[in-house]
Motif scaffolding. Structure first.
Motif, PDB file in Angstrom:
ATOM      1  N   ILE A  51       0.860  -1.180   0.000  1.00  0.00           N
ATOM      2  CA  ILE A  51       0.000   0.000   0.000  1.00  0.00           C
ATOM      3  C   ILE A  51       0.901   1.237   0.000  1.00  0.00           C
ATOM      4  CG2 ILE A  51      -1.957  -1.095   1.144  1.00  0.00           C
ATOM      5  CD1 ILE A  51      -1.067   0.119   3.747  1.00  0.00           C
ATOM      6  N   TRP A  52       0.290   2.398  -0.160  1.00  0.00           N
ATOM      7  CA  TRP A  52       1.043   3.653  -0.149  1.00  0.00           C
ATOM      8  C   TRP A  52       0.191   4.694   0.568  1.00  0.00           C
ATOM      9  CZ3 TRP A  52       5.623   4.706  -3.361  1.00  0.00           C
ATOM     10  CH2 TRP A  52       6.129   6.002  -3.169  1.00  0.00           C
ATOM     11  N   MET A  53       0.370   4.788   1.880  1.00  0.00           N
ATOM     12  CA  MET A  53      -0.445   5.710   2.676  1.00  0.00           C
ATOM     13  C   MET A  53       0.325   6.956   3.089  1.00  0.00           C
ATOM     14  SD  MET A  53      -3.055   3.557   5.077  1.00  0.00           S
ATOM     15  CE  MET A  53      -1.780   2.897   6.129  1.00  0.00           C
ATOM     16  N   GLY A  54       1.592   6.794   3.465  1.00  0.00           N
ATOM     17  CA  GLY A  54       2.392   7.959   3.812  1.00  0.00           C
ATOM     18  C   GLY A  54       2.355   8.327   5.272  1.00  0.00           C
ATOM     19  N   GLY A  55       2.765   7.406   6.131  1.00  0.00           N
ATOM     20  CA  GLY A  55       2.792   7.698   7.558  1.00  0.00           C
ATOM     21  C   GLY A  55       2.895   6.422   8.351  1.00  0.00           C
ATOM     22  N   HIS A  56       2.941   6.547   9.673  1.00  0.00           N
ATOM     23  CA  HIS A  56       2.992   5.362  10.512  1.00  0.00           C
ATOM     24  C   HIS A  56       1.611   4.709  10.528  1.00  0.00           C
ATOM     25  CE1 HIS A  56       6.825   6.495  12.988  1.00  0.00           C
ATOM     26  NE2 HIS A  56       7.017   6.483  11.682  1.00  0.00           N
ATOM     27  N   ASN A  57       1.551   3.478  10.041  1.00  0.00           N
ATOM     28  CA  ASN A  57       0.266   2.825   9.822  1.00  0.00           C
ATOM     29  C   ASN A  57      -0.535   2.626  11.097  1.00  0.00           C
ATOM     30  OD1 ASN A  57       1.057   0.615   7.008  1.00  0.00           O
ATOM     31  ND2 ASN A  57       1.266   2.808   7.251  1.00  0.00           N
ATOM     32  N   ASP A  58       0.157   2.464  12.253  1.00  0.00           N
ATOM     33  CA  ASP A  58      -0.575   2.189  13.489  1.00  0.00           C
ATOM     34  C   ASP A  58      -1.316   3.412  14.010  1.00  0.00           C
ATOM     35  OD1 ASP A  58       1.678   3.570  14.262  1.00  0.00           O
ATOM     36  OD2 ASP A  58       2.368   2.099  15.716  1.00  0.00           O
ATOM     37  N   SER A  59      -1.145   4.554  13.344  1.00  0.00           N
ATOM     38  CA  SER A  59      -1.951   5.732  13.664  1.00  0.00           C
ATOM     39  C   SER A  59      -3.086   5.924  12.665  1.00  0.00           C
ATOM     40  CB  SER A  59      -1.070   6.988  13.689  1.00  0.00           C
ATOM     41  OG  SER A  59      -0.146   6.926  14.756  1.00  0.00           O
ATOM     42  N   ILE A  60      -3.239   4.972  11.749  1.00  0.00           N
ATOM     43  CA  ILE A  60      -4.268   5.065  10.726  1.00  0.00           C
ATOM     44  C   ILE A  60      -5.238   3.888  10.801  1.00  0.00           C
ATOM     45  CG2 ILE A  60      -4.701   5.218   8.232  1.00  0.00           C
ATOM     46  CD1 ILE A  60      -1.948   6.530   7.973  1.00  0.00           C
ATOM     47  N   TYR A  61      -4.721   2.692  11.132  1.00  0.00           N
ATOM     48  CA  TYR A  61      -5.606   1.539  11.297  1.00  0.00           C
ATOM     49  C   TYR A  61      -4.961   0.517  12.227  1.00  0.00           C
ATOM     50  CZ  TYR A  61      -2.689  -1.268   8.147  1.00  0.00           C
ATOM     51  OH  TYR A  61      -1.645  -1.958   7.580  1.00  0.00           O
ATOM     52  N   THR A  62      -5.808  -0.323  12.823  1.00  0.00           N
ATOM     53  CA  THR A  62      -5.350  -1.407  13.691  1.00  0.00           C
ATOM     54  C   THR A  62      -6.172  -2.648  13.383  1.00  0.00           C
ATOM     55  OG1 THR A  62      -4.660   0.026  15.518  1.00  0.00           O
ATOM     56  CG2 THR A  62      -5.206  -2.239  16.069  1.00  0.00           C
ATOM     57  N   VAL A  63      -5.505  -3.791  13.232  1.00  0.00           N
ATOM     58  CA  VAL A  63      -6.208  -5.061  13.086  1.00  0.00           C
ATOM     59  C   VAL A  63      -6.561  -5.554  14.490  1.00  0.00           C
ATOM     60  CG1 VAL A  63      -6.098  -7.436  12.253  1.00  0.00           C
ATOM     61  CG2 VAL A  63      -5.012  -5.600  10.937  1.00  0.00           C
ATOM     62  N   ILE A  64      -7.847  -5.535  14.810  1.00  0.00           N
ATOM     63  CA  ILE A  64      -8.305  -5.958  16.123  1.00  0.00           C
ATOM     64  C   ILE A  64      -8.209  -7.474  16.262  1.00  0.00           C
ATOM     65  CG2 ILE A  64     -10.292  -6.001  17.701  1.00  0.00           C
ATOM     66  CD1 ILE A  64      -9.138  -3.227  17.342  1.00  0.00           C
TER      67      ILE A  64
ATOM     68  N   TRP B 154      -9.128   8.215   7.029  1.00  0.00           N
ATOM     69  CA  TRP B 154      -8.031   8.348   6.071  1.00  0.00           C
ATOM     70  C   TRP B 154      -7.673   7.015   5.420  1.00  0.00           C
ATOM     71  CZ3 TRP B 154      -5.367  10.972  10.714  1.00  0.00           C
ATOM     72  CH2 TRP B 154      -5.906  12.244  10.894  1.00  0.00           C
ATOM     73  N   PHE B 155      -8.153   5.930   6.000  1.00  0.00           N
ATOM     74  CA  PHE B 155      -7.827   4.610   5.461  1.00  0.00           C
ATOM     75  C   PHE B 155      -8.798   4.173   4.354  1.00  0.00           C
ATOM     76  CE2 PHE B 155      -7.794  -0.133   5.760  1.00  0.00           C
ATOM     77  CZ  PHE B 155      -6.461  -0.333   5.412  1.00  0.00           C
ATOM     78  N   LYS B 156      -9.857   4.912   4.131  1.00  0.00           N
ATOM     79  CA  LYS B 156     -10.892   4.459   3.197  1.00  0.00           C
ATOM     80  C   LYS B 156     -10.375   4.148   1.794  1.00  0.00           C
ATOM     81  CE  LYS B 156     -15.197   5.814   5.353  1.00  0.00           C
ATOM     82  NZ  LYS B 156     -16.502   6.492   5.203  1.00  0.00           N
ATOM     83  N   PRO B 157      -9.418   4.906   1.247  1.00  0.00           N
ATOM     84  CA  PRO B 157      -8.927   4.558  -0.091  1.00  0.00           C
ATOM     85  C   PRO B 157      -8.240   3.198  -0.166  1.00  0.00           C
ATOM     86  CG  PRO B 157      -8.363   6.826   0.455  1.00  0.00           C
ATOM     87  CD  PRO B 157      -8.864   6.190   1.722  1.00  0.00           C
ATOM     88  N   TYR B 158      -7.899   2.608   0.981  1.00  0.00           N
ATOM     89  CA  TYR B 158      -7.153   1.352   1.003  1.00  0.00           C
ATOM     90  C   TYR B 158      -7.971   0.204   1.603  1.00  0.00           C
ATOM     91  CZ  TYR B 158      -3.884   5.209   0.876  1.00  0.00           C
ATOM     92  OH  TYR B 158      -3.267   6.388   0.563  1.00  0.00           O
ATOM     93  N   ALA B 159      -9.252   0.458   1.867  1.00  0.00           N
ATOM     94  CA  ALA B 159     -10.079  -0.509   2.595  1.00  0.00           C
ATOM     95  C   ALA B 159     -10.243  -1.823   1.856  1.00  0.00           C
ATOM     96  CB  ALA B 159     -11.448   0.103   2.894  1.00  0.00           C
ATOM     97  N   GLU B 160     -10.068  -1.812   0.534  1.00  0.00           N
ATOM     98  CA  GLU B 160     -10.267  -3.046  -0.232  1.00  0.00           C
ATOM     99  C   GLU B 160      -9.273  -4.137   0.152  1.00  0.00           C
ATOM    100  OE1 GLU B 160      -7.608  -1.866  -4.192  1.00  0.00           O
ATOM    101  OE2 GLU B 160      -9.794  -1.799  -4.278  1.00  0.00           O
ATOM    102  N   ILE B 161      -8.182  -3.762   0.800  1.00  0.00           N
ATOM    103  CA  ILE B 161      -7.217  -4.761   1.218  1.00  0.00           C
ATOM    104  C   ILE B 161      -7.828  -5.702   2.258  1.00  0.00           C
ATOM    105  CG2 ILE B 161      -6.089  -3.633   3.203  1.00  0.00           C
ATOM    106  CD1 ILE B 161      -3.415  -4.353   1.799  1.00  0.00           C
ATOM    107  N   PHE B 162      -8.857  -5.211   2.964  1.00  0.00           N
ATOM    108  CA  PHE B 162      -9.578  -6.022   3.942  1.00  0.00           C
ATOM    109  C   PHE B 162     -10.977  -6.346   3.425  1.00  0.00           C
ATOM    110  CE2 PHE B 162      -6.575  -3.695   6.784  1.00  0.00           C
ATOM    111  CZ  PHE B 162      -5.880  -4.795   7.263  1.00  0.00           C
ATOM    112  N   ASP B 163     -11.058  -6.720   2.179  1.00  0.00           N
ATOM    113  CA  ASP B 163     -12.336  -7.021   1.538  1.00  0.00           C
ATOM    114  C   ASP B 163     -13.090  -8.098   2.325  1.00  0.00           C
ATOM    115  OD1 ASP B 163     -14.339  -6.932  -0.440  1.00  0.00           O
ATOM    116  OD2 ASP B 163     -13.485  -8.695  -1.410  1.00  0.00           O
TER     117      ASP B 163
END
Length: 387
Positions: A229-242, A252-261
């Motif tokens: 992916i290409w988000m541009g920052g520390h990922n743990d401040s944008i999403y967490t896998v519970i 801010w993660f919505k453009p990459y949400a398909e990775i968790f289809d």
């Protein structure tokens, strides 16, 4: 022992970061600055101790190194140069931008456990350079993977990385210079939070090193599957896998949400949080990052910053401000920074117990409980979660 393959398997051993003791600031002449910084580190140390006790009450083994344990100097004035911190300093990994090294708090920024080894992704920061010998002594030399620094590995630097560097240090860089800098100035490290471990799959953010999967991971860790992916920052401040099938993410993660289809995503967006985040970051920009600048007794810039910061911090004490930088103790237990009713309700609806442990000055340090800890041992093996 070292063993961790995900962000959510049952946690048994944890490294915890630390900050300076308030005595570090004793020699600052300006009363407002001295007492303000003491209050910030004092509250942070209180919060860390509360966090440690909660973890130990849950039978999680805690390891921690304080700045003095690692060889930091005793006083802020020990880092001065001709009486002024920051004078003629250029950016290096060894010092922060104003001449003072960061305390060893955000230990997850430079290290990550991959399987049965602790991978050091950046051995050049002051805190990690001092911590590596401690890690080797505690866990065993063969369990610390520091080949990136020891073998002098280099990786292609992204355009965004160069632009960020130039912006941070007020450098004028023309477009024609970027390709040359990419060729002549490769990066010798990368941020560990660019990686998210989900068993046999690792999500890799390419914002810093666009070819890092080919240049490093496929060569040295071919046992994993990699999703780019290409988000541009520390990922743990944008999403967490519970847990498998459930993710907590900012908008801010919505453009990459398909990775968790097909997965359930708790979308976090609250006006209070965004307002507080923007407000605190505007204060930092206004002060140009000079958190530790003692100089002489007359220092109106930092004095103004401290007064504003503490006023804002005290004003937020009773507000519900949450972020996604959370620490999973297992698939059903989540350590959160504050008591956002929306978030707590969403977690509880899904059978996740939220453990509220405030980190009152997390915006000052720019990190939550996930940044400030390093999971050393989690029960379980490297499973395939179908990503």
């Amino acid at each position: 022992m070292i063993n961790s393959h995900t962000e959510f398997q049952p946690l048994k051993t944890l490294l915890v970061g630390s900050v300076f003791e308030d005595s570090f600031f004793d020699e600052i002449k300006n009363t407002t600055i001295r007492e303000g910084l003491k209050e910030i580190v004092g509250s942070t140390n209180e919060d860390i101790e509360t966090f440690k006790k909660e973890m130990e009450d849950r039978d999680i083994i805690i390891h921690q190194y304080k700045p003095k344990d690692l060889g930091y100097k005793d006083s802020i004035l020990d880092y001065q140069d001709d009486g002024i911190i920051g004078k003629n300093y250029h950016y290096t990994h060894d010092v922060y931008r104003n001449g003072i090294p960061n305390p060893p708090l955000a230990i997850r920024d430079d290290c990550i456990v991959l399987g049965n080894k602790l991978l050091v992704t950046d051995a050049h920061t002051h805190q990690t350079k001092l911590a590596i010998p401690k890690y080797k002594s505690l866990f065993g030399k063969d369990k610390i993977d520091n080949r990136i620094a020891e073998d002098g590995l280099k990786f292609t630097r992204s355009v965004k990385n160069i632009e960020n560097y130039a912006k941070r240090w007020n450098l004028e860089i023309e477009e024609e210079d970027i390709k040359r800098l990419q060729d002549e100035n490769p990066v010798s490290s990368f941020c560990a939070p660019n990686l998210t471990r989900i068993g046999k799959t690792i999500i890799v953010d390419l914002w810093q090193c666009p070819h890092i999967v080919d240049e490093y991971f496929l060569k040295y860790h071919p046992e994993y599957n990699y999703k780019k992916i290409w988000m541009g920052g520390h990922n743990d401040s944008i999403y967490t896998v519970i847990r498998p099938g459930l993710v907590l993410a900012s908008i801010w993660f919505k453009p990459y949400a398909e990775i968790f289809d097909g997965w359930d995503i708790i979308w976090f967006h609250e006006t209070d949080w965004e307002r507080a985040y923007q407000n605190q970051n505007s204060l930092m920009r206004e002060n140009q990052g000079c958190y530790w600048y003692p100089e002489k007794e007359n220092n109106p810039q930092l004095e103004n910053f401290i007064e504003k910061w503490l006023k804002n911090w005290h004003g937020q004490a009773d507000e519900s401000i949450f972020d996604v930088n959370v620490l999973m103790l297992d698939e059903n237990t989540c350590v959160v920074n504050s008591d956002s009713p929306y978030l707590l309700n969403e977690l509880e609806k899904r059978g996740v117990e939220p453990v509220v442990i405030p980190l009152r000055n997390r915006f000052f340090w720019d990190g939550g409980w996930h940044c400030n800890t390093l999971d050393i041992y989690r029960e379980g093996g490297c499973e395939d979660y179908g990503l």
